[in-house]
Design a protein around this motif. Structure first.
Motif, PDB file in Angstrom:
ATOM      1  N   LEU A  11      71.272  22.230  -3.142  1.00 38.16           N
ATOM      2  CA  LEU A  11      70.814  21.028  -2.371  1.00 38.16           C
ATOM      3  C   LEU A  11      71.781  19.812  -2.338  1.00 38.16           C
ATOM      4  CD1 LEU A  11      67.443  21.215  -4.068  1.00 38.16           C
ATOM      5  CD2 LEU A  11      67.631  21.786  -1.814  1.00 38.16           C
ATOM      6  N   LYS A  12      71.902  19.246  -1.275  1.00 42.17           N
ATOM      7  CA  LYS A  12      72.493  18.009  -1.311  1.00 42.17           C
ATOM      8  C   LYS A  12      71.794  16.898  -1.669  1.00 42.17           C
ATOM      9  CE  LYS A  12      76.089  19.781   1.178  1.00 42.17           C
ATOM     10  NZ  LYS A  12      76.639  20.885   0.485  1.00 42.17           N
ATOM     11  N   ILE A  13      72.357  15.673  -2.045  1.00 48.23           N
ATOM     12  CA  ILE A  13      71.852  14.892  -2.964  1.00 48.23           C
ATOM     13  C   ILE A  13      70.597  14.196  -2.302  1.00 48.23           C
ATOM     14  CG2 ILE A  13      73.240  12.990  -2.401  1.00 48.23           C
ATOM     15  CD1 ILE A  13      72.893  12.000  -5.431  1.00 48.23           C
ATOM     16  N   GLY A  14      70.722  13.991  -0.855  1.00 48.61           N
ATOM     17  CA  GLY A  14      69.382  13.621  -0.045  1.00 48.61           C
ATOM     18  C   GLY A  14      68.427  14.458  -0.118  1.00 48.61           C
ATOM     19  N   ALA A  15      68.735  15.612   0.095  1.00 45.99           N
ATOM     20  CA  ALA A  15      67.626  16.786   0.263  1.00 45.99           C
ATOM     21  C   ALA A  15      66.675  16.561  -1.077  1.00 45.99           C
ATOM     22  CB  ALA A  15      67.902  18.165   0.377  1.00 45.99           C
ATOM     23  N   LEU A  16      67.587  16.694  -2.476  1.00 49.28           N
ATOM     24  CA  LEU A  16      66.922  16.448  -3.656  1.00 49.28           C
ATOM     25  C   LEU A  16      66.129  15.300  -3.880  1.00 49.28           C
ATOM     26  CD1 LEU A  16      66.516  17.855  -6.549  1.00 49.28           C
ATOM     27  CD2 LEU A  16      69.046  16.529  -6.998  1.00 49.28           C
ATOM     28  N   ALA A  22      62.752  10.911  -5.940  1.00 51.04           N
ATOM     29  CA  ALA A  22      63.547   9.838  -6.793  1.00 51.04           C
ATOM     30  C   ALA A  22      64.445   9.518  -5.845  1.00 51.04           C
ATOM     31  CB  ALA A  22      64.277  11.021  -7.800  1.00 51.04           C
ATOM     32  N   SER A  23      65.134   8.340  -6.015  1.00 51.02           N
ATOM     33  CA  SER A  23      66.260   7.778  -5.262  1.00 51.02           C
ATOM     34  C   SER A  23      67.440   8.329  -5.585  1.00 51.02           C
ATOM     35  CB  SER A  23      66.357   6.120  -5.577  1.00 51.02           C
ATOM     36  OG  SER A  23      66.801   6.118  -6.840  1.00 51.02           O
ATOM     37  N   VAL A  24      68.289   8.500  -4.423  1.00 51.83           N
ATOM     38  CA  VAL A  24      69.739   8.832  -4.557  1.00 51.83           C
ATOM     39  C   VAL A  24      70.352   8.404  -5.748  1.00 51.83           C
ATOM     40  CG1 VAL A  24      71.763   9.017  -3.329  1.00 51.83           C
ATOM     41  CG2 VAL A  24      69.730   9.612  -2.189  1.00 51.83           C
ATOM     42  N   ILE A  59      62.655  14.947 -15.603  1.00 54.78           N
ATOM     43  CA  ILE A  59      63.173  13.490 -15.935  1.00 54.78           C
ATOM     44  C   ILE A  59      62.214  12.497 -15.950  1.00 54.78           C
ATOM     45  CG2 ILE A  59      65.002  12.047 -15.730  1.00 54.78           C
ATOM     46  CD1 ILE A  59      66.823  14.578 -15.266  1.00 54.78           C
ATOM     47  N   GLN A  60      61.387  12.573 -14.507  1.00 54.03           N
ATOM     48  CA  GLN A  60      60.681  11.293 -14.025  1.00 54.03           C
ATOM     49  C   GLN A  60      59.467  11.637 -14.995  1.00 54.03           C
ATOM     50  OE1 GLN A  60      60.593  12.715  -9.991  1.00 54.03           O
ATOM     51  NE2 GLN A  60      61.480  10.641  -9.355  1.00 54.03           N
ATOM     52  N   ARG A  61      58.943  12.439 -15.276  1.00 49.53           N
ATOM     53  CA  ARG A  61      57.993  12.448 -16.184  1.00 49.53           C
ATOM     54  C   ARG A  61      57.910  12.247 -17.633  1.00 49.53           C
ATOM     55  NH1 ARG A  61      55.451  16.911 -18.953  1.00 49.53           N
ATOM     56  NH2 ARG A  61      53.324  16.826 -18.966  1.00 49.53           N
TER      57      ARG A  61
END
Length: 128
Positions: A11-16, A22-24, A59-61
């Protein structure tokens, strides 16, 4: 972190970012902190394996429960590779310590609230 699957799954960072909410910028930061494994294409763009979706969500969790990135970095892979993982045996003690810290903070805030209420009651009584 782990062995990379087929680059076609990357995945590219934007797709992720879109897949995780999450923000880029956050994803770049997680990557720089060693929490994600990215590769660079010839054009310099980051590319992430599909498992990074699970990792970013975890990570967010963990951040939402009060863990720092430094603490998260010390957790075993099972905490980042299994979405919704409650705990691995290796971090149960870290979770207990985090809970104790939160409980002390809640108690301190409750004490502050009680003191403030008392002050307001006193000032209302003085006004009468």
């Amino acid at each position: 972190m782990k062995q990379r699957p087929s680059p076609a799954d990357d995945l590219k960072i934007g797709a992720l970012a879109r897949a995780t909410g999450a923000s880029v910028r956050s994803i770049r930061h997680y990557d720089q902190q060693g929490l994600l494994a990215s590769t660079r294409a010839e054009n310099g763009y980051r590319s992430f394996p599909a498992v990074a979706i699970t990792q970013v969500r975890q990570i967010q969790r963990l951040i939402a429960t009060g863990f720092s990135l430094e603490e998260i970095r010390s957790f075993p892979d099972c905490m980042l590779l299994i979405e919704g993982a409650k705990a691995c045996a290796n971090i149960t003690e870290a979770q207990r310590k985090r809970l104790a810290i939160l409980e002390r903070q809640i108690e301190a805030l409750e004490n502050q609230r009680q003191r403030l209420r008392a002050m307001l009651i006193e000032s209302q009584e003085a006004d009468q």
